[in-house]
Motif scaffolding. Structure first.
Motif, PDB file in Angstrom:
ATOM      1  N   MET A 190      43.565   5.069  10.376  1.00  0.00           N
ATOM      2  CA  MET A 190      43.652   4.186   9.214  1.00  0.00           C
ATOM      3  C   MET A 190      43.040   2.834   9.547  1.00  0.00           C
ATOM      4  O   MET A 190      43.220   2.304  10.638  1.00  0.00           O
ATOM      5  CB  MET A 190      45.117   4.001   8.787  1.00  0.00           C
ATOM      6  N   LEU A 191      42.313   2.289   8.590  1.00  0.00           N
ATOM      7  CA  LEU A 191      41.770   0.939   8.714  1.00  0.00           C
ATOM      8  C   LEU A 191      42.696  -0.019   7.990  1.00  0.00           C
ATOM      9  O   LEU A 191      43.113   0.239   6.860  1.00  0.00           O
ATOM     10  CB  LEU A 191      40.379   0.878   8.094  1.00  0.00           C
ATOM     11  N   ARG A 192      43.015  -1.129   8.641  1.00  0.00           N
ATOM     12  CA  ARG A 192      43.860  -2.153   8.033  1.00  0.00           C
ATOM     13  C   ARG A 192      43.118  -3.484   8.049  1.00  0.00           C
ATOM     14  O   ARG A 192      42.833  -4.030   9.128  1.00  0.00           O
ATOM     15  CB  ARG A 192      45.198  -2.266   8.791  1.00  0.00           C
ATOM     16  N   LEU A 193      42.803  -3.976   6.862  1.00  0.00           N
ATOM     17  CA  LEU A 193      42.161  -5.285   6.740  1.00  0.00           C
ATOM     18  C   LEU A 193      43.237  -6.321   6.453  1.00  0.00           C
ATOM     19  O   LEU A 193      43.955  -6.225   5.455  1.00  0.00           O
ATOM     20  CB  LEU A 193      41.142  -5.276   5.598  1.00  0.00           C
ATOM     21  N   HIS A 194      43.333  -7.305   7.320  1.00  0.00           N
ATOM     22  CA  HIS A 194      44.328  -8.365   7.164  1.00  0.00           C
ATOM     23  C   HIS A 194      43.673  -9.529   6.410  1.00  0.00           C
ATOM     24  O   HIS A 194      42.748 -10.175   6.924  1.00  0.00           O
ATOM     25  CB  HIS A 194      44.840  -8.805   8.531  1.00  0.00           C
ATOM     26  N   LEU A 195      44.146  -9.774   5.196  1.00  0.00           N
ATOM     27  CA  LEU A 195      43.497 -10.726   4.304  1.00  0.00           C
ATOM     28  C   LEU A 195      44.381 -11.945   4.072  1.00  0.00           C
ATOM     29  O   LEU A 195      45.548 -11.814   3.670  1.00  0.00           O
ATOM     30  CB  LEU A 195      43.188 -10.064   2.957  1.00  0.00           C
ATOM     31  N   THR A 196      43.825 -13.114   4.321  1.00  0.00           N
ATOM     32  CA  THR A 196      44.518 -14.353   4.013  1.00  0.00           C
ATOM     33  C   THR A 196      44.264 -14.725   2.551  1.00  0.00           C
ATOM     34  O   THR A 196      43.463 -14.090   1.853  1.00  0.00           O
ATOM     35  CB  THR A 196      44.014 -15.483   4.912  1.00  0.00           C
ATOM     36  N   THR A 197      44.918 -15.784   2.111  1.00  0.00           N
ATOM     37  CA  THR A 197      44.685 -16.259   0.742  1.00  0.00           C
ATOM     38  C   THR A 197      43.225 -16.634   0.548  1.00  0.00           C
ATOM     39  O   THR A 197      42.621 -16.349  -0.491  1.00  0.00           O
ATOM     40  CB  THR A 197      45.586 -17.467   0.444  1.00  0.00           C
ATOM     41  N   ASP A 198      42.637 -17.281   1.543  1.00  0.00           N
ATOM     42  CA  ASP A 198      41.216 -17.640   1.462  1.00  0.00           C
ATOM     43  C   ASP A 198      40.334 -16.391   1.407  1.00  0.00           C
ATOM     44  O   ASP A 198      39.320 -16.360   0.694  1.00  0.00           O
ATOM     45  CB  ASP A 198      40.811 -18.504   2.658  1.00  0.00           C
ATOM     46  N   ASP A 199      40.697 -15.365   2.169  1.00  0.00           N
ATOM     47  CA  ASP A 199      39.929 -14.116   2.142  1.00  0.00           C
ATOM     48  C   ASP A 199      39.955 -13.495   0.748  1.00  0.00           C
ATOM     49  O   ASP A 199      38.927 -13.030   0.237  1.00  0.00           O
ATOM     50  CB  ASP A 199      40.487 -13.112   3.154  1.00  0.00           C
ATOM     51  N   LEU A 200      41.137 -13.484   0.125  1.00  0.00           N
ATOM     52  CA  LEU A 200      41.265 -12.899  -1.211  1.00  0.00           C
ATOM     53  C   LEU A 200      40.407 -13.651  -2.225  1.00  0.00           C
ATOM     54  O   LEU A 200      39.823 -13.046  -3.130  1.00  0.00           O
ATOM     55  CB  LEU A 200      42.728 -12.919  -1.653  1.00  0.00           C
ATOM     56  N   ALA A 201      40.336 -14.966  -2.063  1.00  0.00           N
ATOM     57  CA  ALA A 201      39.552 -15.773  -2.994  1.00  0.00           C
ATOM     58  C   ALA A 201      38.059 -15.500  -2.880  1.00  0.00           C
ATOM     59  O   ALA A 201      37.299 -15.791  -3.812  1.00  0.00           O
ATOM     60  CB  ALA A 201      39.834 -17.254  -2.763  1.00  0.00           C
ATOM     61  N   GLN A 202      37.625 -14.930  -1.745  1.00  0.00           N
ATOM     62  CA  GLN A 202      36.192 -14.711  -1.518  1.00  0.00           C
ATOM     63  C   GLN A 202      35.739 -13.276  -1.776  1.00  0.00           C
ATOM     64  O   GLN A 202      34.568 -12.964  -1.641  1.00  0.00           O
ATOM     65  CB  GLN A 202      35.829 -15.082  -0.074  1.00  0.00           C
ATOM     66  N   ILE A 203      36.665 -12.383  -2.153  1.00  0.00           N
ATOM     67  CA  ILE A 203      36.273 -11.003  -2.425  1.00  0.00           C
ATOM     68  C   ILE A 203      35.317 -10.959  -3.606  1.00  0.00           C
ATOM     69  O   ILE A 203      35.526 -11.595  -4.631  1.00  0.00           O
ATOM     70  CB  ILE A 203      37.513 -10.133  -2.704  1.00  0.00           C
ATOM     71  N   ARG A 204      34.232 -10.211  -3.452  1.00  0.00           N
ATOM     72  CA  ARG A 204      33.231 -10.057  -4.497  1.00  0.00           C
ATOM     73  C   ARG A 204      32.899  -8.592  -4.702  1.00  0.00           C
ATOM     74  O   ARG A 204      33.032  -7.782  -3.784  1.00  0.00           O
ATOM     75  CB  ARG A 204      31.945 -10.817  -4.133  1.00  0.00           C
ATOM     76  N   VAL A 205      32.469  -8.256  -5.910  1.00  0.00           N
ATOM     77  CA  VAL A 205      31.935  -6.922  -6.199  1.00  0.00           C
ATOM     78  C   VAL A 205      30.421  -7.066  -6.284  1.00  0.00           C
ATOM     79  O   VAL A 205      29.912  -8.000  -6.923  1.00  0.00           O
ATOM     80  CB  VAL A 205      32.500  -6.355  -7.509  1.00  0.00           C
ATOM     81  N   ALA A 206      29.694  -6.178  -5.636  1.00  0.00           N
ATOM     82  CA  ALA A 206      28.231  -6.247  -5.622  1.00  0.00           C
ATOM     83  C   ALA A 206      27.682  -6.310  -7.046  1.00  0.00           C
ATOM     84  O   ALA A 206      28.259  -5.765  -7.981  1.00  0.00           O
ATOM     85  CB  ALA A 206      27.658  -5.032  -4.895  1.00  0.00           C
ATOM     86  N   THR A 207      26.564  -6.990  -7.216  1.00  0.00           N
ATOM     87  CA  THR A 207      25.984  -7.182  -8.547  1.00  0.00           C
ATOM     88  C   THR A 207      25.006  -6.082  -8.932  1.00  0.00           C
ATOM     89  O   THR A 207      24.574  -6.014 -10.086  1.00  0.00           O
ATOM     90  CB  THR A 207      25.263  -8.537  -8.621  1.00  0.00           C
ATOM     91  N   ALA A 208      24.634  -5.218  -7.996  1.00  0.00           N
ATOM     92  CA  ALA A 208      23.700  -4.123  -8.282  1.00  0.00           C
ATOM     93  C   ALA A 208      23.937  -3.015  -7.271  1.00  0.00           C
ATOM     94  O   ALA A 208      24.470  -3.258  -6.185  1.00  0.00           O
ATOM     95  CB  ALA A 208      22.248  -4.613  -8.205  1.00  0.00           C
ATOM     96  N   PRO A 209      23.582  -1.776  -7.597  1.00  0.00           N
ATOM     97  CA  PRO A 209      23.731  -0.698  -6.627  1.00  0.00           C
ATOM     98  C   PRO A 209      22.930  -0.989  -5.372  1.00  0.00           C
ATOM     99  O   PRO A 209      21.858  -1.596  -5.430  1.00  0.00           O
ATOM    100  CB  PRO A 209      23.164   0.532  -7.360  1.00  0.00           C
ATOM    101  N   ASP A 210      23.440  -0.570  -4.231  1.00  0.00           N
ATOM    102  CA  ASP A 210      22.753  -0.782  -2.967  1.00  0.00           C
ATOM    103  C   ASP A 210      21.925   0.465  -2.642  1.00  0.00           C
ATOM    104  O   ASP A 210      22.483   1.522  -2.336  1.00  0.00           O
ATOM    105  CB  ASP A 210      23.756  -1.046  -1.850  1.00  0.00           C
TER     106      ASP A 210
END
Length: 356
Positions: free
Chosen positions: A1-21
């Protein structure tokens, strides 16, 4: 299992890509091509691609094949940092991979499976070997991915719009918990089951990019090396009949008959919501032409336009969505059937503006 530990600042920076890769779509489609997974959704596509990639075409893509096994690790350098303007730029980034990354990635791959001898030159950054790989990537993309880019982009846009609604309606909790059944948000940890190793990752302020992918199947995937730009790729919702529908061209033909090919394409492009500039890019017309078509569709009651800063955002009205779905889709309920009956008036207004 992968566990990403996210701070409040990390959550504020989450983005969804703007176009398919395109580089992720190339790699993940090759995984599917070489496996038996998803027979309903990708079986017909796989059979067609295996036929087209035989003989000379197979020889052209051969340098790519051993680097993309159907299961297990694939080199991170095949999917460089997202944000490339297109396939050509993505390939250039692959060819510009630092030698230390080439060697580290290929050493990791060689620990899991036997590699052909020429990969030693690739690990050394040999320019000729890198060019052969770039040619193979481009050849594979041209046959297996590019012909389906419209469907890929449409599914991507629909997923991105869905994530936006999730964020607006339920905040970050709903966004992260709704990405995929294998992903669970237990603040402050984002857990990803079915990961190939048991790992804890701290982002240290680096933004996490979420990438919806057409050819990603069932489980999310990421780069192995989390020291590179943090990226989490997850599957979009699939229409299992997509390849058969694409081969028949049924939806496009129905709309083209009713509205004319240009505005049918514009209506379809607006389905996931877009600005005038994005609409022009999707359909391949000028911005002025996109604005003119959108105005005609808006006057017909099929599209609604709202200002978004300096731009405008176009979305379908219920009438436009019903027309795009077609009469078969609208006959399942009285409400939708009523919407479709009202299409007649909408189309009449549309034709009065010069549509069709």
């Amino acid at each position: 299992m992968l566990r990403l530990h996210l701070t409040t600042d990390d959550l504020a920076q989450i983005r969804v890509a703007t176009a398919p890769d395109p580089m992720w779509e190339i790699l993940l489609s090759l995984h599917l091509l070489r496996s038996r997974a998803a027979p309903v959704a990708f079986g017909a596509w796989r059979r067609a691609m295996r036929g087209r990639l035989a003989g000379a075409e197979r020889a052209r893509i051969e340098p790519l094949v051993p680097l993309a096994p159907p299961v297990g690790y694939s080199p991170d350098f095949l999917t460089p940092s997202p944000g490339a303007a297109g396939t050509a730029e993505g390939i250039e980034r692959v060819l510009a991979t630092p030698r230390r990354h080439l060697r580290a990635d290929l050493t990791r791959l060689a620990s899991q499976r036997r590699l052909p001898g020429w990969t030693g030159a690739l690990a050394d950054g040999d320019p000729a070997t890198l060019r052969r790989l770039g040619t193979a990537i481009a050849a594979y993309h041209q046959v297996a991915v590019a012909p389906h880019w419209q469907q890929i982009h449409a599914r991507f846009d629909a997923d991105r719009a869905l994530r936006g609604r999730m964020l607006l309606d339920g905040g970050v909790d709903r966004l992260l918990n709704g990405l995929n059944p294998a992903i669970r948000w237990r603040p402050p940890v984002l857990e990803m089951r079915h990961y190939r190793a048991d790992r804890d990752v701290v982002l240290d302020g680096r933004p996490l990019l979420l990438v919806p992918s057409f050819f990603c199947w069932q489980h999310p995937i990421s780069l192995y090396d989390w020291d590179r730009p943090p990226t989490l790729v997850y599957p979009v919702n699939h229409d299992v009949s997509w390849f058969a529908s694409a081969a028949r061209g049924d939806p496009e033909r129905r709309l083209s008959t009713l509205l004319g090919p240009s505005r049918a394409a514009v209506l379809d492009a607006i389905a996931a919501g877009c600005t005038t500039t994005e609409l022009a890019r999707r359909v391949g017309i000028s911005r002025a032409g996109a604005s003119q078509h959108a105005t005609a569709l808006r006057d017909a009651g099929l599209v609604v336009t709202a200002r978004l800063g300096k731009a405008v955002q176009h979305t379908l009205t219920p009438l436009g969505a019903a027309l795009l779905d077609g009469p078969a889709a609208t006959s399942h309920s009285g409400r939708k059937a009523g919407c479709f009956q009202r299409d007649v008036k909408g189309v009449a207004r549309f034709r009065a503006t010069g549509g069709g």
